[in-house]
Motif scaffolding. Structure first.
Motif, PDB file in Angstrom:
ATOM      1  N   SER A  67       0.858  -1.183   0.000  1.00 13.42           N
ATOM      2  CA  SER A  67       0.000   0.000   0.000  1.00 13.42           C
ATOM      3  C   SER A  67       0.896   1.235   0.000  1.00 13.42           C
ATOM      4  O   SER A  67       1.743   1.390   0.881  1.00 13.42           O
ATOM      5  N   SER A  68       0.718   2.110  -0.993  1.00 21.02           N
ATOM      6  CA  SER A  68       1.566   3.302  -1.045  1.00 21.02           C
ATOM      7  C   SER A  68       1.379   4.173   0.191  1.00 21.02           C
ATOM      8  O   SER A  68       2.332   4.812   0.658  1.00 21.02           O
ATOM      9  N   ALA A  69       0.179   4.201   0.765  1.00 15.82           N
ATOM     10  CA  ALA A  69      -0.056   4.999   1.972  1.00 15.82           C
ATOM     11  C   ALA A  69       0.745   4.440   3.150  1.00 15.82           C
ATOM     12  O   ALA A  69       1.408   5.191   3.876  1.00 15.82           O
ATOM     13  N   ARG A  70       0.712   3.115   3.338  1.00 19.99           N
ATOM     14  CA  ARG A  70       1.463   2.519   4.444  1.00 19.99           C
ATOM     15  C   ARG A  70       2.969   2.625   4.209  1.00 19.99           C
ATOM     16  O   ARG A  70       3.735   2.874   5.139  1.00 19.99           O
ATOM     17  N   LEU A  71       3.392   2.460   2.970  1.00 18.07           N
ATOM     18  CA  LEU A  71       4.812   2.611   2.653  1.00 18.07           C
ATOM     19  C   LEU A  71       5.270   4.037   2.956  1.00 18.07           C
ATOM     20  O   LEU A  71       6.346   4.244   3.523  1.00 18.07           O
ATOM     21  N   HIS A  72       4.451   5.009   2.621  1.00 17.65           N
ATOM     22  CA  HIS A  72       4.784   6.411   2.896  1.00 17.65           C
ATOM     23  C   HIS A  72       4.889   6.641   4.403  1.00 17.65           C
ATOM     24  O   HIS A  72       5.807   7.325   4.879  1.00 17.65           O
TER      25      HIS A  72
END
Length: 118
Positions: A28-33
């Motif tokens: 998930s790009s949000a969790r990675l961010h």
């Protein structure tokens, strides 16, 4: 049988399952961010939401999943929770992947605009 990095043995099914679950969460790009930001230093949920551009409830839900997976930890400071990445291995993996992709994008040849036929 366990494997070391660079070793010739295969990791156990359990280890591979845990790794796949961790990578699944980071897909998930949000969790990675969020993990990227926390790799730079500690933050509360409000600071994270501001930095990653998410809503408080959404960032809080992501943090809960990351905490359950053991990728992020928290401690209480007064009335607020402060989140951090406590595992240098996680920080290394995230920095390595994001850094490699950033370098690749910076060195990619510029794409020209598609030709239009009149």
């Amino acid at each position: 049988m366990t494997a070391e990095v660079g070793g010739s043995g295969d990791p156990s099914v359990e280890v591979l399952g845990e790794a796949a679950a961790a990578f699944g969460l980071l897909a998930s790009s949000a969790r990675l961010h969020i993990v990227w930001v926390l790799a730079q230093g500690e933050s509360d949920v409000t600071g994270l939401a501001d930095r990653v551009g998410g809503t408080l409830p959404a960032v809080s839900q992501h943090l809960t999943k990351l905490k359950l997976a053991g990728l992020v930890r928290a401690r209480r400071e007064g009335r607020r929770q402060v989140y951090f990445v406590d595992d240098p291995g996680v920080v290394t993996v995230v920095r390595l992947m994001v850094g490699q992709l950033t370098d690749r994008a910076a060195h990619a040849p510029a794409r020209s605009a598609p030709l239009r036929h009149a």
